[in-house]
Design a protein around this motif. Structure first.
Motif, PDB file in Angstrom:
ATOM      1  N   HIS A 209       0.878  -1.175   0.000  1.00 22.02           N
ATOM      2  CA  HIS A 209       0.000   0.000   0.000  1.00 22.02           C
ATOM      3  C   HIS A 209       0.912   1.220   0.000  1.00 22.02           C
ATOM      4  O   HIS A 209       1.612   1.480   0.980  1.00 22.02           O
ATOM      5  CB  HIS A 209      -0.909  -0.013   1.231  1.00 22.02           C
ATOM      6  N   LEU A 210       0.925   1.962  -1.100  1.00 18.22           N
ATOM      7  CA  LEU A 210       1.903   3.038  -1.268  1.00 18.22           C
ATOM      8  C   LEU A 210       1.771   4.121  -0.201  1.00 18.22           C
ATOM      9  O   LEU A 210       0.661   4.456   0.220  1.00 18.22           O
ATOM     10  CB  LEU A 210       1.730   3.664  -2.655  1.00 18.22           C
ATOM     11  N   GLY A 211       2.911   4.673   0.165  1.00 19.25           N
ATOM     12  CA  GLY A 211       2.949   5.742   1.165  1.00 19.25           C
ATOM     13  C   GLY A 211       4.219   5.604   1.967  1.00 19.25           C
ATOM     14  O   GLY A 211       4.764   4.505   2.059  1.00 19.25           O
ATOM     15  N   GLU A 212       4.729   6.693   2.499  1.00 12.60           N
ATOM     16  CA  GLU A 212       5.898   6.633   3.371  1.00 12.60           C
ATOM     17  C   GLU A 212       5.896   7.863   4.263  1.00 12.60           C
ATOM     18  O   GLU A 212       5.174   8.824   4.018  1.00 12.60           O
ATOM     19  CB  GLU A 212       7.217   6.515   2.579  1.00 12.60           C
ATOM     20  N   ASN A 213       6.643   7.830   5.344  1.00 17.52           N
ATOM     21  CA  ASN A 213       6.848   8.969   6.242  1.00 17.52           C
ATOM     22  C   ASN A 213       5.555   9.656   6.684  1.00 17.52           C
ATOM     23  O   ASN A 213       5.289  10.805   6.300  1.00 17.52           O
ATOM     24  CB  ASN A 213       7.772  10.010   5.591  1.00 17.52           C
ATOM     25  N   VAL A 214       4.732   8.972   7.489  1.00 17.34           N
ATOM     26  CA  VAL A 214       3.563   9.643   8.069  1.00 17.34           C
ATOM     27  C   VAL A 214       4.045  10.666   9.102  1.00 17.34           C
ATOM     28  O   VAL A 214       5.149  10.545   9.636  1.00 17.34           O
ATOM     29  CB  VAL A 214       2.582   8.641   8.727  1.00 17.34           C
TER      30      VAL A 214
END
Ligand SMILES: Cc1cc2nc3c(=O)[nH]c(=O)nc-3n(C[C@H](O)[C@H](O)[C@H](O)COP(=O)(O)OP(=O)(O)OC[C@H]3O[C@@H](n4cnc5c(N)ncnc54)[C@H](O)[C@@H]3O)c2cc1C
Length: 303
Positions: free
Chosen positions: A59-64
């Motif tokens: 599930h794409l995404g990084e660094n919340v």
């Protein structure tokens, strides 16, 4: 130079916002990204399974940037595991620890990861923990080792471009943690990483031999025919069977090679990304292969 430019652009927030919300997006990303939704990704993985290709879902995404986002992200991965269980197919899940709050607090991240690692073990799936830039390596390996000790069913990722990786391979081999070996996709300084493609490739082959002789169920994540040949040579010399290791490749990259290896009976698992936050992932793919820029330009003109 082109590689550096794309890796630099991958951090540009304005361009990212514009690209990710652009109506052109679907036409641009379709080759590398399975779709915006989990349903789309599950559809792609089901089709790949029919072609004898395994999947690891990202599930794409990084660094919340907030704890609430980290928890929300973790819940989205729980949904992925529920969908995998419903499909009864042998997909795994890949995550980045910065999606689960590593920038905010190691404990928050560990708690989120723990929930997912337990789910993976209960389902007989696996949690594959991607490796990000070098500042994260120590913390990522520490959390991965904890999860492995508690639940098994995790895989760590090591990058052949880092000088430190030979020592890391020895350590994870001692702990019997399965490894995904890749070359590395981030813009790293010469103080921590080998500077040339030739030196990264030489190190990849050396680490491959170490993983084949002493590692536990290694995965060779590469599209480079020379690296694949090196892995096959090492496994043949060590007498390892096709079920003792696997190859991993990116969805949409070298489909010919994927099918060829699968047809020979080797396990080939594709990294299948989905979601709206595709921009940094997409820019890293452009950085890896300048020819992709022509593919991008062609699609922009078409749109
Ligand atoms: C399953 C998987 C998981 C990964 N996980 C991580 C991770 O956790 N952390 C990390 O830092 N990196 C990760 N990577 C990326 C990796 O580090 C490399 O950046 C990427 O795989 C390119 O390296 P390569 O071994 O294919 O060799 P290269 O020498 O870069 O490429 C060899 C050949 O492969 C083809 N190719 C490679 N990339 C592309 C592309 N984008 N588009 C079209 N053709 C291409 C070309 O034919 C090229 O000549 C992962 C890669 C894979 C396959």
């Amino acid at each position: 130079m082109m590689r550096q430019t794309f890796l630099y652009l991958s951090h540009n927030k304005g361009l990212r916002r514009w690209m990710e919300t652009s109506r052109l997006a679907a036409g641009l990303t379709g080759r590398f990204v399975a779709g915006n939704t989990l349903e789309a990704a599950m559809g792609v993985c089901g089709r790949l399974h029919g072609e004898h290709l395994l999947s690891t879902i990202d599930h794409l995404g990084e660094n919340v940037t907030t704890a609430a986002e980290a928890v929300e992200f973790r819940r989205s991965i729980e949904d992925v595991y529920h969908s995998i269980a419903a499909s009864a197919l042998p997909h795994t899940v890949s995550i980045k620890l910065t999606q689960l709050g590593l920038d905010l607090s190691t404990e928050l991240c560990r708690t989120n990861t723990d929930i997912l690692a337990r789910m993976a073990a209960e389902q007989g799936s696996r949690l594959e923990i991607d490796m990000e830039s070098h500042e994260y390596v120590d913390r990522t390996l520490a959390i991965t080792a904890d999860m492995h000790a508690q639940y098994g069913r995790v895989r760590c990722v090591l990058q052949a471009y880092l000088h430190r990786t030979e020592d890391d391979v020895k350590q994870v081999n001692r702990l019997r943690i399965p490894v995904r070996l890749c070359k590395g996709a981030y813009n790293e300084p010469a103080s921590v990483a080998f500077p040339s493609k030739a030196s990264v490739d030489a190190n990849y082959l050396k680490l491959t031999r170490m993983l084949v002789s002493e590692g536990s169920f290694p995965a060779f994540a590469t599209h480079d025919p020379k690296m694949i040949e090196g892995a096959l040579d090492a496994v043949a010399k060590a007498g390892r069977k096709p079920g003792d290791f696997e190859f991993q490749m990116l969805y949409g990259v070298r489909r010919d090679l994927q099918s060829k290896l699968a047809a020979k009976g080797y396990g080939v698992r594709l990294y299948v990304p989905y979601g709206n936050a595709w921009y940094p992932y997409f820019m890293r793919r452009l950085a890896e292969r300048p020819a992709n820029v022509f593919f991008l330009a062609k699609n922009l003109l078409r749109a």
